[in-house]
Design a protein around this motif. Structure first.
Motif, PDB file in Angstrom:
ATOM      1  N   MET A  26      12.288  15.563  -2.522  1.00 47.58           N
ATOM      2  CA  MET A  26      12.166  13.989  -2.293  1.00 47.58           C
ATOM      3  C   MET A  26      10.260  13.591  -2.514  1.00 47.58           C
ATOM      4  SD  MET A  26      12.410  13.063   1.425  1.00 47.58           S
ATOM      5  CE  MET A  26      13.562  13.746   1.919  1.00 47.58           C
ATOM      6  N   ALA A  27      10.499  12.643  -3.057  1.00 52.30           N
ATOM      7  CA  ALA A  27       9.010  12.301  -3.644  1.00 52.30           C
ATOM      8  C   ALA A  27       7.698  11.636  -2.541  1.00 52.30           C
ATOM      9  CB  ALA A  27       9.441  10.372  -4.851  1.00 52.30           C
ATOM     10  N   ALA A  28       6.935  12.085  -2.448  1.00 49.95           N
ATOM     11  CA  ALA A  28       5.790  11.746  -1.760  1.00 49.95           C
ATOM     12  C   ALA A  28       5.547  10.145  -1.869  1.00 49.95           C
ATOM     13  CB  ALA A  28       4.927  12.692  -1.598  1.00 49.95           C
ATOM     14  N   PHE A  29       5.345   9.246  -0.732  1.00 50.21           N
ATOM     15  CA  PHE A  29       4.781   7.790  -0.492  1.00 50.21           C
ATOM     16  C   PHE A  29       3.445   7.491  -1.454  1.00 50.21           C
ATOM     17  CE2 PHE A  29       2.239   4.825   1.327  1.00 50.21           C
ATOM     18  CZ  PHE A  29       3.706   3.754   1.045  1.00 50.21           C
ATOM     19  N   SER A  30       3.618   6.818  -1.827  1.00 49.76           N
ATOM     20  CA  SER A  30       2.138   6.506  -2.800  1.00 49.76           C
ATOM     21  C   SER A  30       1.722   4.181  -2.725  1.00 49.76           C
ATOM     22  CB  SER A  30       2.355   6.954  -4.472  1.00 49.76           C
ATOM     23  OG  SER A  30       3.346   6.099  -4.812  1.00 49.76           O
ATOM     24  N   VAL A  31       0.919   4.583  -2.596  1.00 51.86           N
ATOM     25  CA  VAL A  31       0.591   2.626  -2.109  1.00 51.86           C
ATOM     26  C   VAL A  31      -0.494   3.093  -3.248  1.00 51.86           C
ATOM     27  CG1 VAL A  31      -0.721   2.997  -0.335  1.00 51.86           C
ATOM     28  CG2 VAL A  31       0.271   0.651  -1.139  1.00 51.86           C
ATOM     29  N   GLU A  32      -0.018   1.620  -4.318  1.00 55.70           N
ATOM     30  CA  GLU A  32      -1.828   1.166  -5.305  1.00 55.70           C
ATOM     31  C   GLU A  32      -2.204  -0.362  -4.900  1.00 55.70           C
ATOM     32  OE1 GLU A  32      -2.428   0.831 -10.136  1.00 55.70           O
ATOM     33  OE2 GLU A  32      -0.763   2.185  -9.443  1.00 55.70           O
ATOM     34  N   ILE A  33      -3.037  -0.310  -4.709  1.00 53.63           N
ATOM     35  CA  ILE A  33      -3.358  -1.725  -4.776  1.00 53.63           C
ATOM     36  C   ILE A  33      -4.501  -2.641  -5.364  1.00 53.63           C
ATOM     37  CG2 ILE A  33      -4.713  -3.023  -2.490  1.00 53.63           C
ATOM     38  CD1 ILE A  33      -4.297  -1.358  -0.659  1.00 53.63           C
ATOM     39  N   LYS A  34      -4.393  -3.473  -6.231  1.00 52.57           N
ATOM     40  CA  LYS A  34      -5.207  -4.031  -7.073  1.00 52.57           C
ATOM     41  C   LYS A  34      -5.439  -5.543  -6.659  1.00 52.57           C
ATOM     42  CE  LYS A  34      -1.796  -4.561 -10.928  1.00 52.57           C
ATOM     43  NZ  LYS A  34      -0.573  -3.566 -10.183  1.00 52.57           N
ATOM     44  N   ALA A  35      -5.790  -6.018  -8.014  1.00 55.69           N
ATOM     45  CA  ALA A  35      -6.161  -8.311  -7.574  1.00 55.69           C
ATOM     46  C   ALA A  35      -4.737  -8.176  -8.624  1.00 55.69           C
ATOM     47  CB  ALA A  35      -7.457  -8.335  -8.192  1.00 55.69           C
ATOM     48  N   SER A  36      -3.875  -9.031  -8.644  1.00 53.36           N
ATOM     49  CA  SER A  36      -3.072  -9.427  -9.629  1.00 53.36           C
ATOM     50  C   SER A  36      -3.973  -9.923 -11.339  1.00 53.36           C
ATOM     51  CB  SER A  36      -2.337 -10.237  -8.758  1.00 53.36           C
ATOM     52  OG  SER A  36      -1.716 -10.676  -9.946  1.00 53.36           O
ATOM     53  N   ALA A  37      -3.465  -9.203 -11.833  1.00 56.11           N
ATOM     54  CA  ALA A  37      -3.216 -10.239 -13.238  1.00 56.11           C
ATOM     55  C   ALA A  37      -3.160 -11.644 -13.277  1.00 56.11           C
ATOM     56  CB  ALA A  37      -2.120  -9.233 -14.357  1.00 56.11           C
ATOM     57  N   PHE A  38      -2.649 -12.466 -12.643  1.00 56.06           N
ATOM     58  CA  PHE A  38      -2.356 -13.918 -12.463  1.00 56.06           C
ATOM     59  C   PHE A  38      -2.638 -14.149 -11.592  1.00 56.06           C
ATOM     60  CE2 PHE A  38       1.599 -10.385 -13.006  1.00 56.06           C
ATOM     61  CZ  PHE A  38       2.110 -10.725 -14.780  1.00 56.06           C
ATOM     62  N   GLY A  39      -3.622 -14.053 -10.390  1.00 54.24           N
ATOM     63  CA  GLY A  39      -4.384 -14.333 -10.047  1.00 54.24           C
ATOM     64  C   GLY A  39      -5.288 -13.585  -9.033  1.00 54.24           C
ATOM     65  N   ARG A  40      -6.489 -13.389  -9.264  1.00 57.10           N
ATOM     66  CA  ARG A  40      -7.729 -12.043  -8.740  1.00 57.10           C
ATOM     67  C   ARG A  40      -7.145 -12.382  -7.583  1.00 57.10           C
ATOM     68  NH1 ARG A  40      -7.499  -8.378 -12.208  1.00 57.10           N
ATOM     69  NH2 ARG A  40      -9.707  -8.180 -11.712  1.00 57.10           N
ATOM     70  N   GLN A  41      -7.309 -13.786  -6.749  1.00 59.44           N
ATOM     71  CA  GLN A  41      -7.316 -13.436  -5.201  1.00 59.44           C
ATOM     72  C   GLN A  41      -6.515 -12.895  -4.637  1.00 59.44           C
ATOM     73  OE1 GLN A  41      -8.835 -16.947  -3.565  1.00 59.44           O
ATOM     74  NE2 GLN A  41      -9.488 -17.915  -5.632  1.00 59.44           N
ATOM     75  N   ALA A  42      -4.788 -12.616  -5.758  1.00 58.54           N
ATOM     76  CA  ALA A  42      -4.056 -12.375  -4.929  1.00 58.54           C
ATOM     77  C   ALA A  42      -3.998 -10.697  -5.199  1.00 58.54           C
ATOM     78  CB  ALA A  42      -2.812 -12.742  -5.281  1.00 58.54           C
ATOM     79  N   THR A  43      -3.340  -9.948  -3.628  1.00 57.38           N
ATOM     80  CA  THR A  43      -3.720  -8.416  -4.209  1.00 57.38           C
ATOM     81  C   THR A  43      -1.954  -7.939  -3.544  1.00 57.38           C
ATOM     82  OG1 THR A  43      -5.339  -8.380  -2.314  1.00 57.38           O
ATOM     83  CG2 THR A  43      -4.795  -6.436  -2.746  1.00 57.38           C
ATOM     84  N   VAL A  44      -1.830  -7.224  -5.109  1.00 51.72           N
ATOM     85  CA  VAL A  44      -0.889  -6.635  -5.593  1.00 51.72           C
ATOM     86  C   VAL A  44      -0.580  -5.003  -4.738  1.00 51.72           C
ATOM     87  CG1 VAL A  44       0.685  -5.907  -6.983  1.00 51.72           C
ATOM     88  CG2 VAL A  44      -0.731  -7.604  -6.992  1.00 51.72           C
ATOM     89  N   PHE A  45       0.377  -4.539  -3.777  1.00 55.41           N
ATOM     90  CA  PHE A  45       0.812  -3.406  -3.363  1.00 55.41           C
ATOM     91  C   PHE A  45       2.461  -3.634  -4.099  1.00 55.41           C
ATOM     92  CE2 PHE A  45      -2.031  -3.599   0.657  1.00 55.41           C
ATOM     93  CZ  PHE A  45      -1.618  -4.865   0.172  1.00 55.41           C
ATOM     94  N   ALA A  46       1.343  -2.310  -4.029  1.00 55.46           N
ATOM     95  CA  ALA A  46       3.029  -1.470  -5.941  1.00 55.46           C
ATOM     96  C   ALA A  46       3.115  -0.020  -4.811  1.00 55.46           C
ATOM     97  CB  ALA A  46       2.474  -0.693  -6.751  1.00 55.46           C
TER      98      ALA A  46
END
Lengths: 119, 515
Positions: free
Chosen positions: A1-21
């Motif tokens: 069972m894979a552990a949980f992970s979250v990666e946060i970065k500014a979107s490449a399509f608009g720096r003001q949007a935040t992407v949670f992967a």
């Protein structure tokens, strides 16, 4: 069972949007990690979120609840939470729970970011 | 709960063993014994040395006298001048320790002697043990012997009397050893007194020293006894930087972690207790029996995953003879899940009585629940109202998985009206639709929670809707009484003992009649 992970970065399509992967297993235990990151992001004044669920193996009702929990505050700051990367199974869960009446889902990150209409 | 008794058991141990002979006493005894042995050996060695020295000195003195006697008396022994010889003997006898002095001629006949009566007799030197001496002149002898007359220990000396290389006779004399013995006795007395003094001082020192050394050990012992007695606040104060200091500090560390472990255990017990109280409350809130409705059979099954789960089901008889019932799943387990369930149940019960349409009931319930429920928590709920008189079943689905109808004529049908889980959206966003169907004779109406379809086996495969519906179709042909039992048996056969992740809840209605 894979552990949980979250990666946060500014979107490449608009720096003001935040992407949670998100990846792995999001349940009643691991959800506290995600809630912590939500809080940090809000404290940083970022309220335009795109949540990518494509790498998520499992999400429990407590995991889904985390998004409900922050939605009001995110929207009160003029932002929103958009979802991308939903598997057919997740789409069904969203549909059954009524999430689709609260959240908008998009086919791709670019589309979601464009929808924010940020400068 | 088996862990409950454990801490008390470990704390109320047997009374500490009493100390018999303490380390300090043993150490003092060992040091004292060592001192006695070494002092005795040292004294003995010194006495022996002193005796040797005195013996040597006496021997030398005797040799000088006997040599002088032999050489002075040579001319007078040659001419046998008894008067002169007696003078030499008497001179020799002036020495205090002198026992006898004799001058004998070539034949061994006494020519001069301190005891005049023996003159003319043969002189027999007493038998003795020759002393090993280096540089003893030719013809001389020194022997340790006993004086035949007095029985005293003596040193017997002899020296040849010669004149121009011709042996004329022998000079004999003997010195008493009593002087030596007296000196030795005196020496032993001195040495003994000194040894005794050192012994007393040493034993005293040993006792004090061992007490001093053992003091940290004593502190450690007292600390350990206190900890053993259950006082985990005990800290041992040993400041020394040696092994004992290290032992004490690791002891303190151990006590601290023991204390922490105990606190954690107590905390765990407290949580466990809260959970079991929550479990009891929840159990008490679940229906104890299934309702009796004319023309219908009702069955329910509930199996929590942990002590307290988020699932619940309820039957609410309405005043107009209809029966309201629900299967619900609160997001969250444990105490929060239980609290959510309690809240949802009370709210639904109140709203069921004051609203006729299921959709209205859920809308009103959401209105009450949403502002109060913890943020991020929600309740999925399939809510139905059955009118047994008309066999009409009205329902609304608050974000729950679909219900199923199994009937002879139409087969298996999903009942999935749209609607949102309760508690997640404010009233202006909330949506739920009403749905209505008629139950045909012999048909089944099945409500369940996702604990059924998401039950996992050890390979992480889900039981799934398809397997569940297949199982339902197969077992529906046998009697209703064993239906839930068989459905659950199929799930259990699939999971094969893998831990249950989620609560499993099933509510099934069957309209009596054909099939």
């Amino acid at each position: 069972m894979a552990a949980f992970s979250v990666e946060i970065k500014a979107s490449a399509f608009g720096r003001q949007a935040t992407v949670f992967a998100l990846g792995g297993h999001l349940d009643a235990v691991t959800v506290s990690q995600l809630e912590g990151r939500f809080k940090e992001t809000m404290e940083a004044g970022q309220y335009h979120w795109v949540v990518d669920l494509s790498q998520l193996d499992y999400i429990s009702s407590a995991g889904l609840g985390a998004f409900i929990g922050v939605l009001e505050e995110v929207r009160s700051h003029g932002g929103d939470i958009f979802f991308v990367g939903l598997s057919p199974k997740l789409q069904k869960i969203f549909q059954v729970l009524g999430f689709l009446r609260i959240f908008r889902i998009f086919a791709a990150e670019e589309e979601a970011v464009r929808e924010f209409g940020l400068p | 709960m088996s862990a409950k008794d454990q801490p008390e058991k470990t704390l109320s141990a047997a009374p500490p063993p009493r100390i018999g002979v303490s380390i300090a006493q043993k150490l003092a005894a060992a040091i004292s014994a060592l001192m006695v042995v070494s002092l005795s050996l040292l004294s003995g060695f010194l006495v022996l040395q002193a005796r040797q020295a005195l013996l040597k000195e006496t021997t030398n003195r005797g040799l000088i006298i006997v040599r002088n006697l032999a050489s002075y008396s040579a001319s007078d022994l040659l001419v046998l001048n008894p008067l002169k010889l007696a003078t030499f003997v008497n001179d020799a006898m002036k020495n205090e320790a002198m026992v006898y002095a004799v001058l004998a001629d070539q034949n061994g006949t006494i020519q001069a002697c301190n005891d005049m009566s023996r003159i003319g007799q043969k002189f027999l030197q007493p038998d003795g043990r020759p002393l090993a001496m280096q540089g003893l002149p030719e013809g001389f002898s020194v022997e340790e012997a006993k004086d035949p007359a007095s029985g005293r220990s003596i040193l017997a000396f002899s020296a040849p009397v010669e004149k121009s290389g011709v042996k004329l006779g022998t000079a004999f004399l003997a010195l008493s050893q009593s002087e030596i013995q007296q000196a030795v006795v005196q020496f032993v007395e001195y040495a003994g007194a000194l040894a005794l003094f050192f012994l007393v001082a040493g034993v005293l020192g040993a006792v004090l020293l061992s007490r001093f050394i053992v003091r940290p050990v004593r502190r450690l012992t007292q600390g350990a006894l206190a900890i053993g007695g259950g006082n985990l606040e005990t800290q041992i104060k040993v400041r020394s930087r040696d092994e004992l200091g290290i032992l004490a500090s690791s002891f303190n560390q151990m006590t601290a972690s023991l204390r922490q472990a105990q606190e954690e255990l107590l905390e765990k017990q407290r949580i466990q207790q809260e959970l079991s109280i929550a479990q009891e409350i929840q159990k008490a809130l679940l229906p104890k029996t299934t309702p009796r409705i004319p023309g219908y059979q009702v069955a329910a099954f509930y199996q929590p995953a942990k002590e307290v789960g988020g699932d619940y089901y309820d039957f609410i008889p309405l005043p107009d003879g209809r029966l309201a019932f629900t299967v619900a799943d609160v997001s969250g387990k444990g105490v929060p899940g239980s609290l959510g369930m309690t809240m949802a149940r009370s709210v639904l019960r109140a709203q069921a009585l004051s609203n006729s349409l299921p959709g209205d009931t859920l809308r009103k319930a959401n209105e009450v629940i949403q502002p109060d429920i913890r943020k991020g928590m929600f309740v999925t709920m399939f809510y139905c109202v059955l009118d047994p008189a008309s066999n009409r079943l009205q329902c609304a689905n608050g974000g729950h998985n679909p219900a199923f109808v199994l009937s002879e004529g139409r087969g298996l049908q999903a009942v999935a009206p749209e609607g949102m889980a309760l508690g997640m959206a404010p009233q202006d966003l909330f949506f739920v639709e009403d749905f209505e169907l008629t139950l045909e004779p012999g048909s089944l109406f099945v409500l369940y929670t996702d604990g059924v379809t998401e039950a996992m086996n050890s390979k992480n495969e889900e039981y799934g809707e398809a397997r569940f519906l297949d199982s339902l179709a197969r077992h529906s042909r046998q009697g209703f009484d064993r239906l839930t039992e068989s459905l659950v048996a199929d799930i259990t056969a699939f999971t094969q003992g893998a831990p249950q992740n989620d609560d499993i809840t099933l509510v099934i209605l069957r309209r009596a009649g054909a099939a």
